[in-house]
Design a protein around this motif. Structure first.
Motif, mmCIF file in Angstrom:
data_model
loop_
_atom_site.group_PDB
_atom_site.id
_atom_site.type_symbol
_atom_site.label_atom_id
_atom_site.label_comp_id
_atom_site.label_asym_id
_atom_site.label_seq_id
_atom_site.Cartn_x
_atom_site.Cartn_y
_atom_site.Cartn_z
ATOM 1 N N GLY A 1 -9.127 -2.433 -12.803
ATOM 2 C CA GLY A 1 -7.930 -2.809 -13.551
ATOM 3 C C GLY A 1 -6.758 -1.872 -13.351
ATOM 4 N N GLU A 2 -6.995 -0.567 -13.376
ATOM 5 C CA GLU A 2 -5.915 0.405 -13.194
ATOM 6 C C GLU A 2 -5.363 0.385 -11.769
ATOM 7 N N GLU A 3 -6.263 0.245 -10.778
ATOM 8 C CA GLU A 3 -5.810 0.133 -9.383
ATOM 9 C C GLU A 3 -4.960 -1.115 -9.204
ATOM 10 N N ARG A 4 -5.410 -2.200 -9.833
ATOM 11 C CA ARG A 4 -4.681 -3.466 -9.725
ATOM 12 C C ARG A 4 -3.291 -3.344 -10.358
ATOM 13 N N LYS A 5 -3.232 -2.734 -11.524
ATOM 14 C CA LYS A 5 -1.946 -2.570 -12.217
ATOM 15 C C LYS A 5 -0.986 -1.747 -11.372
ATOM 16 N N SER A 6 -1.463 -0.657 -10.806
ATOM 17 C CA SER A 6 -0.635 0.191 -9.954
ATOM 18 C C SER A 6 -0.123 -0.581 -8.740
ATOM 19 N N LEU B 1 2.598 -3.092 -9.730
ATOM 20 C CA LEU B 1 3.881 -2.415 -9.932
ATOM 21 C C LEU B 1 4.530 -2.075 -8.593
ATOM 22 N N GLN B 2 3.730 -1.649 -7.615
ATOM 23 C CA GLN B 2 4.256 -1.385 -6.269
ATOM 24 C C GLN B 2 4.793 -2.670 -5.648
ATOM 25 N N LEU B 3 4.063 -3.764 -5.823
ATOM 26 C CA LEU B 3 4.523 -5.054 -5.303
ATOM 27 C C LEU B 3 5.868 -5.412 -5.913
ATOM 28 N N GLY B 4 6.005 -5.186 -7.219
ATOM 29 C CA GLY B 4 7.289 -5.446 -7.879
ATOM 30 C C GLY B 4 8.420 -4.651 -7.255
ATOM 31 N N ASN B 5 8.162 -3.377 -6.938
ATOM 32 C CA ASN B 5 9.187 -2.553 -6.284
ATOM 33 C C ASN B 5 9.551 -3.082 -4.903
ATOM 34 N N ASP C 1 3.234 -3.325 15.191
ATOM 35 C CA ASP C 1 4.436 -3.208 14.364
ATOM 36 C C ASP C 1 4.171 -2.712 12.951
ATOM 37 N N LEU C 2 3.178 -1.876 12.776
ATOM 38 C CA LEU C 2 2.787 -1.444 11.443
ATOM 39 C C LEU C 2 3.919 -0.758 10.679
ATOM 40 N N ALA C 3 4.776 -0.042 11.374
ATOM 41 C CA ALA C 3 5.867 0.690 10.723
ATOM 42 C C ALA C 3 6.853 -0.249 10.022
ATOM 43 N N LYS C 4 6.867 -1.511 10.399
ATOM 44 C CA LYS C 4 7.796 -2.479 9.795
ATOM 45 C C LYS C 4 7.302 -3.021 8.453
ATOM 46 N N TRP C 5 6.057 -2.717 8.106
ATOM 47 C CA TRP C 5 5.439 -3.301 6.928
ATOM 48 C C TRP C 5 5.353 -2.305 5.777
ATOM 49 N N SER C 6 5.407 -2.839 4.561
ATOM 50 C CA SER C 6 5.085 -2.058 3.367
ATOM 51 C C SER C 6 3.657 -2.429 2.996
ATOM 52 N N LEU C 7 2.758 -1.485 3.103
ATOM 53 C CA LEU C 7 1.350 -1.763 2.817
ATOM 54 C C LEU C 7 1.056 -1.608 1.336
ATOM 55 N N LEU C 8 0.272 -2.505 0.825
ATOM 56 C CA LEU C 8 -0.079 -2.525 -0.585
ATOM 57 C C LEU C 8 -1.594 -2.546 -0.695
ATOM 58 N N MET C 9 -2.171 -1.453 -1.147
ATOM 59 C CA MET C 9 -3.618 -1.370 -1.315
ATOM 60 C C MET C 9 -3.968 -1.943 -2.687
ATOM 61 N N GLU D 1 9.186 -10.675 -12.849
ATOM 62 C CA GLU D 1 8.435 -10.640 -14.103
ATOM 63 C C GLU D 1 7.246 -11.593 -14.051
ATOM 64 N N LYS D 2 7.451 -12.785 -13.472
ATOM 65 C CA LYS D 2 6.362 -13.763 -13.358
ATOM 66 C C LYS D 2 5.232 -13.204 -12.484
ATOM 67 N N VAL D 3 5.578 -12.633 -11.356
ATOM 68 C CA VAL D 3 4.562 -12.083 -10.453
ATOM 69 C C VAL D 3 3.800 -10.959 -11.138
ATOM 70 N N GLN D 4 4.507 -10.034 -11.755
ATOM 71 C CA GLN D 4 3.832 -8.900 -12.373
ATOM 72 C C GLN D 4 2.980 -9.321 -13.571
ATOM 73 N N THR D 5 3.510 -10.181 -14.418
ATOM 74 C CA THR D 5 2.774 -10.606 -15.615
ATOM 75 C C THR D 5 1.548 -11.427 -15.252
ATOM 76 N N GLU D 6 1.737 -12.454 -14.407
ATOM 77 C CA GLU D 6 0.634 -13.364 -14.111
ATOM 78 C C GLU D 6 -0.411 -12.746 -13.182
ATOM 79 N N SER D 7 -0.011 -11.794 -12.365
ATOM 80 C CA SER D 7 -0.987 -11.123 -11.505
ATOM 81 C C SER D 7 -1.947 -10.270 -12.326
#
Length: 196
Positions: free
Chosen positions: A100-105, A108-112, A87-95, A125-131
């Motif tokens: 630091g830059e990869e993590r920030k990107s 931001l994708q997770l936030g979207n 069922d891979l098509a049902k998922w949004s994959l987040l690499m 905001e909590k997830v993005q800031t604290e992550s």
């Protein structure tokens, strides 16, 4: 990353309790961590051999289902989870990378992704800031032991062979680049040529 994921899931499951408890996404919830690397210490050949044998035992005995160990759960291929192979098509994959830059990107994708799922702006905001704000107490991505382990992975053909055997299917299921793999695994070596 596993602790950050657990904490994020706890927040999303019960936002009220998480916020009332004044919890932080980088909290370490486990009070005691066992020395779970068998007796291998810094011997990566030993570690990958033990991981391989443990996962092989789980794979070969699905009928009586042995209880996975802590290490089995942390080292199992991603493709063993959530029926990803079907069922891979049902998922949004987040690499998520350790840089630091990869993590920030990725954050931001997770936030979207969370925003599309209707998660409140406060939680977003909590997830993005604290992550991005620090690390869990047992983070390893900057440790000297990790750097030594990564060196062994790069340089030791026995270690690389075990890792290819354990994780190669993940490279087939997910859209990972095969460039870091040994040459044989960058091809579809298992397929029979059509001209035969």
């Amino acid at each position: 990353m596993s602790q950050l994921t657990i904490n994020t899931m706890c927040l999303l499951k019960d936002e009220e309790s998480f916020m009332e408890g004044n919890h932080h996404l980088n909290e370490t919830w486990l009070t005691k961590r066992e020395d779970s690397c068998w007796s291998c210490k810094s011997d990566m050949r030993c570690v990958v051999r033990e991981i391989y044998n443990g996962l092989k035992a789980l794979q070969n005995h699905r009928d009586w289902k042995p209880i996975p160990t802590y290490m089995d759960l942390h080292s199992a291929p991603l493709s063993w989870n959530c029926n990803f192979d079907k069922d891979l098509a049902k998922w949004s994959l987040l690499m998520m990378g350790s840089d630091g830059e990869e993590r920030k990107s990725s954050i931001l994708q997770l936030g979207n992704i969370l925003k599309r799922q209707g998660v409140s702006n406060d939680v977003l905001e909590k997830v993005q800031t604290e992550s991005m704000d620090g690390e869990t107490a047992h983070s390893t991505h900057k440790s000297s032991r990790r750097l030594d382990a990564e060196r062994q992975v790069r340089e030791d053909p026995v270690v690389r062979d075990y890792l290819h055997k354990i994780y190669f299917f993940d490279y087939l299921v997910f859209p990972f680049s095969r460039a870091p793999l040994d040459a044989k695994y960058q091809t579809d070596f298992w397929k029979i040529p059509e001209n035969r």
